[in-house]
Design a protein around this motif. Structure first.
Motif, PDB file in Angstrom:
ATOM      1  N   ILE A  76      -8.145   3.029   1.325  1.00 47.19           N
ATOM      2  CA  ILE A  76      -7.481   1.884   0.702  1.00 47.19           C
ATOM      3  C   ILE A  76      -6.546   1.228   1.710  1.00 47.19           C
ATOM      4  O   ILE A  76      -5.798   0.313   1.361  1.00 47.19           O
ATOM      5  N   HIS A  77      -6.595   1.676   2.955  1.00 51.93           N
ATOM      6  CA  HIS A  77      -5.599   1.261   3.945  1.00 51.93           C
ATOM      7  C   HIS A  77      -6.290   1.119   5.293  1.00 51.93           C
ATOM      8  O   HIS A  77      -6.747   2.108   5.868  1.00 51.93           O
ATOM      9  N   GLU A  78      -6.385  -0.108   5.777  1.00 54.19           N
ATOM     10  CA  GLU A  78      -7.069  -0.325   7.048  1.00 54.19           C
ATOM     11  C   GLU A  78      -6.225   0.104   8.242  1.00 54.19           C
ATOM     12  O   GLU A  78      -6.728   0.659   9.202  1.00 54.19           O
ATOM     13  N   GLY A  79      -4.942  -0.178   8.199  1.00 55.08           N
ATOM     14  CA  GLY A  79      -4.084   0.209   9.311  1.00 55.08           C
ATOM     15  C   GLY A  79      -4.224  -0.679  10.520  1.00 55.08           C
ATOM     16  O   GLY A  79      -3.759  -0.334  11.611  1.00 55.08           O
ATOM     17  N   GLY A  80      -4.875  -1.849  10.373  1.00 55.81           N
ATOM     18  CA  GLY A  80      -4.974  -2.766  11.500  1.00 55.81           C
ATOM     19  C   GLY A  80      -3.614  -3.220  11.960  1.00 55.81           C
ATOM     20  O   GLY A  80      -3.353  -3.358  13.152  1.00 55.81           O
ATOM     21  N   GLU A  81      -2.734  -3.463  11.014  1.00 59.81           N
ATOM     22  CA  GLU A  81      -1.327  -3.728  11.334  1.00 59.81           C
ATOM     23  C   GLU A  81      -0.518  -2.536  10.843  1.00 59.81           C
ATOM     24  O   GLU A  81      -0.639  -2.138   9.689  1.00 59.81           O
ATOM     25  N   LEU A  82       0.302  -2.000  11.713  1.00 60.66           N
ATOM     26  CA  LEU A  82       0.992  -0.753  11.404  1.00 60.66           C
ATOM     27  C   LEU A  82       2.234  -0.991  10.556  1.00 60.66           C
ATOM     28  O   LEU A  82       2.874  -2.042  10.631  1.00 60.66           O
ATOM     29  N   GLY A  83       2.585   0.019   9.772  1.00 57.96           N
ATOM     30  CA  GLY A  83       3.849  -0.012   9.054  1.00 57.96           C
ATOM     31  C   GLY A  83       3.752   0.116   7.553  1.00 57.96           C
ATOM     32  O   GLY A  83       4.773   0.270   6.889  1.00 57.96           O
ATOM     33  N   TYR A  84       2.548   0.050   6.990  1.00 57.53           N
ATOM     34  CA  TYR A  84       2.434  -0.061   5.536  1.00 57.53           C
ATOM     35  C   TYR A  84       1.855   1.173   4.865  1.00 57.53           C
ATOM     36  O   TYR A  84       1.692   1.209   3.656  1.00 57.53           O
ATOM     37  N   VAL A 131       0.376 -10.085   3.586  1.00 54.10           N
ATOM     38  CA  VAL A 131      -0.540 -10.922   2.812  1.00 54.10           C
ATOM     39  C   VAL A 131      -1.819 -11.162   3.605  1.00 54.10           C
ATOM     40  O   VAL A 131      -2.932 -11.129   3.059  1.00 54.10           O
ATOM     41  N   ASN A 132      -1.655 -11.410   4.906  1.00 54.87           N
ATOM     42  CA  ASN A 132      -2.844 -11.562   5.759  1.00 54.87           C
ATOM     43  C   ASN A 132      -3.773 -10.370   5.614  1.00 54.87           C
ATOM     44  O   ASN A 132      -4.988 -10.510   5.412  1.00 54.87           O
ATOM     45  N   TRP A 155      -8.629  -7.755   3.441  1.00 55.73           N
ATOM     46  CA  TRP A 155      -9.234  -6.648   2.696  1.00 55.73           C
ATOM     47  C   TRP A 155     -10.077  -7.184   1.543  1.00 55.73           C
ATOM     48  O   TRP A 155     -11.222  -6.757   1.339  1.00 55.73           O
ATOM     49  N   LEU A 156      -9.519  -8.135   0.780  1.00 58.77           N
ATOM     50  CA  LEU A 156     -10.250  -8.696  -0.353  1.00 58.77           C
ATOM     51  C   LEU A 156     -11.507  -9.423   0.109  1.00 58.77           C
ATOM     52  O   LEU A 156     -12.583  -9.284  -0.491  1.00 58.77           O
ATOM     53  N   LYS A 157     -11.362 -10.195   1.174  1.00 62.37           N
ATOM     54  CA  LYS A 157     -12.517 -10.944   1.682  1.00 62.37           C
ATOM     55  C   LYS A 157     -13.622  -9.990   2.115  1.00 62.37           C
ATOM     56  O   LYS A 157     -14.797 -10.179   1.798  1.00 62.37           O
ATOM     57  N   SER A 158     -13.251  -8.944   2.841  1.00 65.63           N
ATOM     58  CA  SER A 158     -14.249  -7.982   3.300  1.00 65.63           C
ATOM     59  C   SER A 158     -14.849  -7.207   2.129  1.00 65.63           C
ATOM     60  O   SER A 158     -16.054  -6.943   2.092  1.00 65.63           O
ATOM     61  N   SER A 159     -14.016  -6.840   1.164  1.00 64.10           N
ATOM     62  CA  SER A 159     -14.488  -6.044   0.022  1.00 64.10           C
ATOM     63  C   SER A 159     -15.543  -6.782  -0.784  1.00 64.10           C
ATOM     64  O   SER A 159     -16.472  -6.169  -1.335  1.00 64.10           O
ATOM     65  N   ASN A 195      -4.140 -21.102   3.848  1.00 64.48           N
ATOM     66  CA  ASN A 195      -5.008 -20.847   5.002  1.00 64.48           C
ATOM     67  C   ASN A 195      -6.051 -19.771   4.740  1.00 64.48           C
ATOM     68  O   ASN A 195      -7.009 -19.639   5.508  1.00 64.48           O
ATOM     69  N   LYS A 196      -5.865 -18.971   3.703  1.00 65.41           N
ATOM     70  CA  LYS A 196      -6.798 -17.882   3.423  1.00 65.41           C
ATOM     71  C   LYS A 196      -8.105 -18.438   2.841  1.00 65.41           C
ATOM     72  O   LYS A 196      -8.193 -19.595   2.465  1.00 65.41           O
ATOM     73  N   LYS A 197      -9.109 -17.569   2.758  1.00 67.82           N
ATOM     74  CA  LYS A 197     -10.413 -17.995   2.272  1.00 67.82           C
ATOM     75  C   LYS A 197     -10.304 -18.577   0.865  1.00 67.82           C
ATOM     76  O   LYS A 197      -9.544 -18.105   0.025  1.00 67.82           O
ATOM     77  N   ALA A 198     -11.127 -19.593   0.626  1.00 72.80           N
ATOM     78  CA  ALA A 198     -11.044 -20.317  -0.640  1.00 72.80           C
ATOM     79  C   ALA A 198     -11.326 -19.446  -1.842  1.00 72.80           C
ATOM     80  O   ALA A 198     -10.794 -19.688  -2.936  1.00 72.80           O
ATOM     81  N   ASP A 199     -12.160 -18.411  -1.693  1.00 70.92           N
ATOM     82  CA  ASP A 199     -12.465 -17.577  -2.857  1.00 70.92           C
ATOM     83  C   ASP A 199     -11.389 -16.533  -3.114  1.00 70.92           C
ATOM     84  O   ASP A 199     -11.498 -15.745  -4.043  1.00 70.92           O
ATOM     85  N   VAL A 200     -10.321 -16.538  -2.297  1.00 69.80           N
ATOM     86  CA  VAL A 200      -9.212 -15.590  -2.474  1.00 69.80           C
ATOM     87  C   VAL A 200      -7.933 -16.293  -2.895  1.00 69.80           C
ATOM     88  O   VAL A 200      -7.217 -15.824  -3.780  1.00 69.80           O
ATOM     89  N   ALA A 201      -7.614 -17.443  -2.297  1.00 75.15           N
ATOM     90  CA  ALA A 201      -6.287 -18.049  -2.438  1.00 75.15           C
ATOM     91  C   ALA A 201      -6.210 -18.998  -3.631  1.00 75.15           C
ATOM     92  O   ALA A 201      -7.109 -19.809  -3.859  1.00 75.15           O
ATOM     93  N   ARG A 202      -5.105 -18.880  -4.363  1.00 78.43           N
ATOM     94  CA  ARG A 202      -4.801 -19.790  -5.461  1.00 78.43           C
ATOM     95  C   ARG A 202      -3.296 -20.100  -5.438  1.00 78.43           C
ATOM     96  O   ARG A 202      -2.486 -19.184  -5.233  1.00 78.43           O
TER      97      ARG A 202
END
Length: 790
Positions: A143-151, A496-497, A502-506, A547-554
């Motif tokens: 559930i955690h990619e870890g591409g950006e550290l700290g979370y 948020v990025n 994650w949502l886009k890839s999922s 700026n996020k993908k249209a099928d994700v951002a509202r």
């Protein structure tokens, strides 16, 4: 040092666990380096090696060691454990372990658990058309990619909230431990209720180095590190060394001690005998960076050094091919895999069974567990608006009553929480505290307000931690809402990025089930931060999310309480989205009754006939607005126009769903060209009062027929501590500037309305003199009301 001295493993267990570790390490190195010849059944040649070497080796053997020992605990104790790899770039190890325990091949049958599957496993890693180098959504159990550290640790705590049978084993890398979000997330233990929540076992993995530098926590005196972790409320269990046989015994003893402590804490709490703020266990594991890899490369240290962080050596020198082959053969693959390339039974038998495998637990694919919220009818909370602008109301306070009853309706299922950085009450959501408290497991004193271990309002003055908690909560199948001051939500821009990615890839992974949307309420917004000043005035988070993908951002900008109720209900029923709701908390005129609000919000955009006078004809000007304060100023400007320019035909268009402005081809909520032109005309001036930065509106509509006639007013980075109306004046969003804009933009009007424009200038001068003298807005501004019908 508190080094465990027990030897809980038999010699046979140590031997078998060493086999698994060797296999996992072999598979990890193979993923980084090999394109073919996966089992080394022939001498290694350069064509067997990938042309581009990508991935991280340094953290991987330690992750493999931890994963293996968690599997022992799971099997011995029949536990459900979620594995979170903070160093997500250790994905070669995570993927290797999921392949060894069979889940990877079940998820991706073409990557079978044999020699042919191993070939595909190696080839796909960090390779075009393959999988990422991090523990991405493609990785079962992650559930955690870890591409950006700290979370990682905040994700772990969020995951176990309301999950009493779940234990999140969170590996915190020592580089990651230097980040601000991680440093704060150690305090998640003060918000964990052992009677109803699961547990988190932090494992601080110290291998000493980042990319090219030592890590802070690995270089401070061990006593200081112990004191730091003790001060954060943990009972540190320390393990250190490099001899695998010794380390197997030491880590096994540490795991036993940690899981014994977790069981004792939970049993005491669930029997009603628990103590306030128990001291939860955590493990500090010191092992060499690049453990089991080459000791030296080109005469320079590799194992135990920063040089092992990523790829320990390239293939630019001919002698490196032999070095790679020696490294791979040091794991003796012929002892680990049978003739068909399958892991031997002594290895596979160490894995848990079925859904107990960390790569197969349903909590790691939260959509499998997600159930819709029980929702009261939002219409029951409607404000009575007998006529537009006839009453005032605090929109988010009305929303708070709705959220209170959502919390109440889902009290038994315990799958809804709200999160805020110490701003729940400030944002007028106080009513929620009528049915629950703030989560708090630390000390309380008299006059504390609504603090209790079983509270469902999560408040800590860390936007990062709130975001991480909520993400972990959503990713394991629950629902939530994050309220925040608008200016400071930027603190989580990077988070948020990552969640959007994650949502886009999922969405592209068939076995990943949808999860509940990440819902933001941004209030205390730019136009009503006049008292706090320029530091609190920034509406730019909207631009970031768009700026996020249209099928994700509202993005939603409800202008009043009834539209906010509709939007809240809509967002909480959605999935796989990032929903941003911007709404004010101050008393404001209410424009739409509930029936009108439903019709307006369902379309997301529309003409307000009661504010327009262009019926049965073309307008001379379109007055558009998005946001509560811009809507107020547009309507006040239209009222002035009715009196001062009575023959002018004005159409008022209000935008609730910002995405409707984009073409249908760019966003699913976008208007068709025909509908957009019908609203905004093809050739008339459009004066658009917008909540945020004006350029975003131009971006959204730049392909529209009438774009050249759009004149947008919004925040122009002008602010200070001043009056509410002066904030809009400073940014030329006020009613007087809007009237002047109409005069300037409507063809032929400028010469005929010169006196009106002069009157607007006079009003602006009068305003400036008044606020400097009195310190408040002019009564004609502060007390303005939309004229009553009749």
């Amino acid at each position: 040092m508190d080094q465990p001295i027990a030897t809980p493993l038999t010699a046979e267990q140590v031997d078998r666990m060493t086999l698994w570790w060797r296999a996992a390490n072999y598979l990890s190195v193979g993923q980084i380096y090999l394109l073919a010849n996966p089992l080394l059944r022939e001498p290694l040649r350069m064509e067997h090696v990938k042309p581009r070497l990508l991935g991280h080796w340094g953290t991987t053997p330690g992750l493999n060691f931890i994963y293996l020992h968690l599997n022992r605990i799971i099997r011995d104790r029949d536990l459900t454990v979620l594995f979170i790899a903070g160093p997500g770039h250790g994905a070669p190890g995570v993927v290797a372990s999921t392949w060894l325990e069979g889940t990877y091949s079940e998820t991706y049958p073409e990557v079978s658990r044999d020699g042919e599957g191993m070939y595909r496993l190696f080839r796909q890693f960090s390779f075009p058309g393959g999988i990422p180098s991090h523990a991405a959504p493609d990785t079962p159990g992650s559930i955690h990619e870890g591409g950006e550290l700290g979370y990682s640790l905040s994700h772990a705590y969020g995951a176990v909230l309301d999950n009493p049978d779940l234990i999140a084993a969170c590996v915190v890398g020592d580089g990651e431990a230097e980040t601000g979000p991680l440093a704060t997330s150690w305090h998640g233990n003060k918000f964990l209720n052992p009677a109803q929540d699961g547990a988190v076992l932090p494992i601080l993995h110290l291998n000493g180095y980042k990319i090219a530098n030592p890590t802070v926590l690995a270089r401070i005196p061990p006593a200081d590190l112990h004191a730091l972790m003790t001060g954060c409320g943990y009972d540190p269990i320390e393990v250190a060394g490099s001899d695998p046989a010794v380390m197997h015994q030491a880590l096994a003893a540490a795991m036993d001690r940690a899981f014994d402590a977790i069981r004792r804490i939970q049993q005491q709490a669930r029997s009603g005998d628990g103590k306030l703020l128990p001291r939860w266990p955590m493990i500090i594991l010191r092992s060499p960076k690049g453990w089991s890899g080459p000791k030296t490369v080109d005469g320079k240290p590799a194992e135990g050094n920063w040089r092992a962080h990523q790829v320990p050596f390239t293939m630019e020198k001919p002698e490196h091919l032999g070095l790679l082959e020696d490294w791979l053969r040091s794991y003796r693959p012929e002892e680990l895999f049978d003739e068909a390339g399958r892991p031997i039974a002594a290895i596979t038998g160490l894995a848990p069974v079925g859904g107990k495998r960390m790569s197969a637990i349903p909590q790691s694919n939260g959509g499998l567990l997600m159930r819709p919220l029980r929702m009261p009818d939002y219409q029951d909370y409607a404000l009575d608006v007998p006529e537009p602008g006839g009453v005032k109301g605090e929109s988010t306070r009305v929303m708070g009553a709705f959220l209170r009853d959502i919390m109440k309706c889902n009290a038994e299922t315990r799958n809804f929480r709200v999160f805020a950085p110490d701003e729940n009450n400030s944002n007028r959501l106080n009513d929620i505290l009528e049915v629950t408290n703030r989560a708090w497991d630390a000390e309380t004193v008299p006059n504390d307000d609504h603090l209790a271990p079983d509270g469902r309002v999560m408040e800590i003055l860390s936007e990062h931690t709130c975001q991480g908690w909520l993400e972990g909560y959503l990713l394991t199948g629950r629902h939530g809402l994050f309220s925040c001051y608008e200016a400071f939500i930027h603190i989580v821009d990077s988070m948020v990025n990552q969640h959007a990615k994650w949502l886009k890839s999922s969405r592209a992974i068939p076995w990943r089930r949808p999860i509940a949307s990440l819902n933001y309420l941004l209030t205390s917004h730019v136009w009503r931060q006049d008292h706090n000043g320029f530091s609190h005035q920034d509406p730019g988070f909207i631009d970031h999310v768009v700026n996020k993908k249209a099928d994700v951002a509202r993005v939603y900008l409800p202008p009043d309480a009834n539209t906010l109720l509709w939007v809240t209900d809509h967002c909480l029923r959605s999935w796989d989205r990032i929903n941003v709701i911007v709404a004010g908390k101050q008393p404001e005129p209410q424009w739409l009754d509930m029936e009108s609000a439903i019709k307006h919000c369902t379309q997301g955009i529309g003409i307000w006939p009661w504010a327009s006078n262009d019926q049965n004809t073309q307008p001379d000007v379109v007055m558009a607005c998005a946001g509560d304060v811009p809507t107020l100023e547009v309507l006040a400007a239209v009222d002035l126009i009715r009196h001062l320019l009575p023959n002018l035909k004005v159409r008022v268009v209000n935008v609730v769903d910002l995405m409707t402005l984009q073409p249908k081809s760019q966003h699913p909520h976008g208007l068709t060209e025909e509908d957009f032109d019908a609203l905004f005309t093809t050739d008339k001036p459009v004066i658009f009062a917008y909540h945020g930065y004006p350029m975003l509106i131009h971006r959204l509509v730049y392909k529209r027929t009438n774009h050249k006639n759009f004149h947008v007013r919004g925040f122009m980075e002008e602010g200070t501590t001043t009056t509410p109306f002066d904030m809009v004046v400073r940014n030329r969003l006020d009613r007087f500037h809007l009237v002047a804009d109409v005069i300037d933009r409507v063809p032929g009007l400028s010469a005929r309305a010169v006196y009106v424009k002069q009157a607007m200038r006079d009003k602006l001068i009068e305003h400036e003199q008044y606020i400097v003298r009195v310190g408040a807005d002019m009564p004609e501004v502060a007390d303005w009301r939309w004229p009553a019908r009749g």
